[in-house]
Scaffold this active site. Structure first.
Site, PDB file in Angstrom:
ATOM      1  N   LEU A 410      39.415  49.308  50.265  1.00 47.00           N
ATOM      2  CA  LEU A 410      38.761  50.096  49.414  1.00 47.00           C
ATOM      3  C   LEU A 410      37.494  49.841  49.278  1.00 47.00           C
ATOM      4  CD1 LEU A 410      41.379  50.641  46.652  1.00 47.00           C
ATOM      5  CD2 LEU A 410      40.690  52.285  48.348  1.00 47.00           C
ATOM      6  N   GLY A 411      37.004  48.418  49.259  1.00 45.72           N
ATOM      7  CA  GLY A 411      35.781  47.973  49.100  1.00 45.72           C
ATOM      8  C   GLY A 411      35.529  46.537  48.929  1.00 45.72           C
ATOM      9  N   GLY A 416      34.911  39.858  46.025  1.00 49.49           N
ATOM     10  CA  GLY A 416      35.984  40.019  46.992  1.00 49.49           C
ATOM     11  C   GLY A 416      36.314  41.444  47.441  1.00 49.49           C
ATOM     12  N   VAL A 418      38.828  44.334  47.847  1.00 48.86           N
ATOM     13  CA  VAL A 418      40.030  45.302  47.260  1.00 48.86           C
ATOM     14  C   VAL A 418      41.056  46.318  48.298  1.00 48.86           C
ATOM     15  CG1 VAL A 418      40.755  46.843  45.174  1.00 48.86           C
ATOM     16  CG2 VAL A 418      38.826  45.077  44.991  1.00 48.86           C
ATOM     17  N   ASP A 531      30.523  43.467  32.127  1.00 48.49           N
ATOM     18  CA  ASP A 531      29.947  43.884  33.339  1.00 48.49           C
ATOM     19  C   ASP A 531      30.083  45.524  33.354  1.00 48.49           C
ATOM     20  OD1 ASP A 531      28.497  44.052  35.787  1.00 48.49           O
ATOM     21  OD2 ASP A 531      30.095  43.328  36.983  1.00 48.49           O
TER      22      ASP A 531
END
Length: 720
Positions: A410-411, A416, A418, A531
């Site tokens: 996904l990204g 890290g 995903v 964040d």
């Protein structure tokens, strides 16, 4: 006498035969599958009884009531990882309402029967990790709704028929680990417009890469063509692939210069390794007789040309050019060396083998160390055996099922990778890989994860489970299907934004505020997210917001990830509330000279006091960050773009605009100007955002007050 004897004999014969005609036609077709299995070590078919009237309660069978049918019809067959030996009978093609056939992880052999594709409702055929042989049947694309085809890790072969382009609805084509050969048929990229995943790795494909592969505009995750025999140059058209696609062309015979176009410029060196004929950036192998790839060559004016001709001898120019090329090559070589050293260091698993550990190399990279650990590993309370722990008691997924599930990226970020993983029941989850370190800190990791798992709110992403082993840690969360707020506001690369209407933006703002207020005041502990930014606000299909990445940086610190900087205290961590002293950093201008502050664009959502090294996280940080996000939703301007265009922060620019009494049309997102009725609501939201982004922490309201203020703009009120 003779007639009476015949009738009596016939009746006697009928009485000796079990009467099974009450079973539905779907059930009879399923019994053909049971008969085709000659070894069932785990008794997968123990309750498949021919004397039943319906197969809908049989193990692995799912049914659905269909309009116009008196009996429920079979729509799904899932019998995976049962060690079955046999073949697929053609009778399964008679199941006209069959949607999903999942027999992965068995020992089925033989060819795929062409009659199977008479099942006109079929949309998912999951047969990876078996022993099927032969070629793909010509009627493969007969089912008009076929979306998922995973035949990886079998022994299928032959050329890939051009008929594959007729599978117009295909979303996932996964043929890795077989013996397919020949060229990829032309037209694949221009025909499969819905394809999101393509994995043809570890086969015998050859020839050149078709240029129309660059037309796969729906692709996401990884396009994996590694470990084949492709030759020729990389088509520049591959640069048209979406920017989020990871390309894997390793271990082929490709040659020539790597094109520096579009998404090709975002690929790391590992995407092109083991192609001896390739050159150019990002490899350490520069191309001869061409500018060094990846470096911008300034134009040479006539005056500069004369100066070069007069002031420098040709030999010196050649020497300098050679030194530059050598320097770039050495830097590139060092990057590649560090990468592979990190992958293959002591105690890690490189996952470069051919072992059958999953559907593709991505799955192998997750779990290659699953049962590899040493039971006496230092400091590990869990020994070497990995454990999948469900925090949500309603979440039931076996480790083996997760290991072999369909997955794609996904990204990727500094925190890290995903993956989206579709488990056996068809429900997708998001899996984040945390890293390989922290083997001595299990108790700390466990306490942190359990605390995150206790946070339950409709606007906070739910943590469902985690996986712990000395060399691997994973988080399993709900998958939120519609991207994040930043893409909704500004669009993806090459795509227009969604032009969210004001009621939708207000709904997103309210939901996000509720989620933050819950973290701050209503959850078991008073937490700080730390964040908050648009990329961490996910949206579902109804554009409801979900706060993500809560507690992530703290977990990365425990697992020893080098990208998780916990020294500064600005964490998405499970930390108690802390009052932060007032810090005078007027307007939050990170271009100032305040000692210890950061000047990175990544700080654009941080409160002024959060930019000081060593500051302790506080809830007022979240309030400020939320205010910046709200201003971005109101103005349609990203803080990074605003800074790049004007050298001024978005917060400062909006404040100045209100002080100078600029027209609202010059401040608000042009997409909202058509909604004249919302003018008062937009102004009220601006005032909330400006209150949240006060420079002094003590001047900012609590998140609960912010949520209440936003709720007053609408109709209902919110309470813990």
């Amino acid at each position: 006498m003779g007639l009476s004897f015949f009738v009596c004999s016939l009746l006697s014969l009928l009485l000796l035969i079990p009467f099974s005609c009450s079973l539905t036609p779907d059930g009879l077709s399923l019994l053909a599958l049971k008969s085709a299995v000659d070894s069932d070590p785990n008794q997968a078919f123990s309750d498949w009884n021919e004397n039943d009237t319906t197969p809908c309660h049989w193990s692995g069978v799912s049914c659905m009531a269909i309009l116009g049918n008196s009996d429920p019809r079979v729509v799904g067959i899932t019998i995976s990882n049962k060690g079955l030996h046999g073949y697929i009978p053609s009778e399964l093609g008679a199941l006209v309402y069959l949607r999903r056939l999942n027999l992965h992880g068995n020992h089925f052999a033989g060819s795929l029967p062409s009659q199977l594709f008479n099942a006109s409702s079929l949309h998912s055929l999951i047969l990876y990790d078996n022993n099927f042989t032969g070629s793909l049947p010509p009627g493969l694309c007969r089912p008009p709704r076929l979306q998922n085809l995973d035949l990886s890790h079998n022994d299928l072969g032959g050329p890939l028929s051009p008929n594959i382009s007729q599978c117009k609805q295909l979303q996932r084509l996964i043929l890795a680990g077989n013996r397919f050969s020949g060229e990829i048929p032309a037209g694949l990229g221009s025909s499969l417009k819905n394809l999101v995943q393509l994995d043809l790795s570890s086969n015998l494909f050859n020839g050149s890469l078709p240029p129309d592969l660059g037309d796969l505009g729906s692709l996401s995750g990884t396009m994996n063509l590694s470990e084949n025999q492709f030759s020729g140059e990389i088509p520049a058209s591959l640069g048209r692939l979406p920017i989020t696609v990871s390309l894997d062309l390793r271990s082929n015979n490709l040659s020539g210069q790597i094109p520096q176009q579009g998404s090709l410029t975002n690929q790391g060196p590992t995407a092109f390794l083991d192609n001896p004929g390739l050159c150019g950036f990002p490899l350490q192998n520069p191309c001869r007789n061409s500018p060094i790839s990846g470096q911008r060559i300034p134009a040479i004016t006539p005056e500069a040309s004369k100066h070069i001709q007069k002031g420098m001898k040709p030999g010196i120019i050649v020497a300098i050019s050679a030194a530059d090329a050598l320097g770039v090559a050495m830097i590139g070589g060092l990057i590649v060396f560090i990468y592979w050293r990190a992958r293959d260091n002591k105690g890690s698993c490189s996952c470069t083998g051919k072992e059958k550990l999953g559907r593709n190399h991505v799955a192998r990279k997750w779990f290659c160390g699953k049962n590899r650990g040493n039971a006496t590993e230092s400091g590990s309370e869990k020994g070497g055996e990995g454990e999948l722990v469900a925090i949500d008691k309603g979440f039931h997924v076996e480790m083996e099922e997760l290991l072999r599930a369909s997955a794609y990226v996904l990204g990727k970020s500094s925190l890290g990778i995903v993956y989206k993983v579709v488990v056996g029941n068809g429900i997708p989850v998001a899996v984040r890989r945390l890293g390989e370190g922290g083997a001595q800190r299990f108790k700390e990791f466990e306490a942190e994860v359990e605390a995150i798992g206790k946070v339950r709110h409709p606007n906070v992403v739910r943590l469902r489970a985690y996986y712990w082993a000395p060399d691997e840690k994973l988080l399993i969360c709900d998958y939120i299907s519609n991207g994040n707020l930043i893409t909704a506001l500004h669009g993806r690369s090459g795509q227009a934004p969604a032009n969210l209407p004001w009621p939708v933006r207000l709904k997103i703002a309210k939901g996000t505020a509720r989620g933050l207020a819950h973290l701050h005041d209503c959850s078991p502990r008073k937490y700080v997210h730390g964040d908050i930014k648009p990329s961490n606000i996910l949206l579902d299909s109804n554009l409801n917001p979900y706060i993500s990445d809560f507690g992530l940086s703290r977990l990365f610190g425990i697992t020893g990830n080098p990208n998780a900087n916990i020294s500064g205290g600005y964490l998405g961590s499970v930390l108690p509330y802390a009052r932060t002293p007032s810090v005078s950093a007027k307007g939050g201008d990170w271009s100032g000279t305040t000692a210890g502050t950061s000047k990175s664009f990544t700080d654009c959502y941080k409160a002024p006091e959060a930019r000081i090294v060593g500051a302790r996280p506080a809830q007022k940080w979240d309030v400020y960050s939320f205010g910046v996000v709200l201003l971005e939703m109101l103005t349609g301007r990203s803080p990074e773009a605003q800074w790049a265009a004007t050298g001024e922060e978005l917060v400062s620019w909006v404040r100045k605009a209100f002080e100078e009494e600029m027209a609202l049309s010059e401040i608000v997102d042009p997409a909202l100007l058509r909604e004249v009725h919302a003018k008062k609501e937009v102004l009220a939201a601006f005032h909330v955002a400006l209150t949240c982004t006060e420079a002094e922490p003590e001047a900012r309201p609590r998140m609960k007050s912010v949520s209440d203020a936003l709720e007053k703009i609408g109709s209902s009120s919110y309470s813990c």
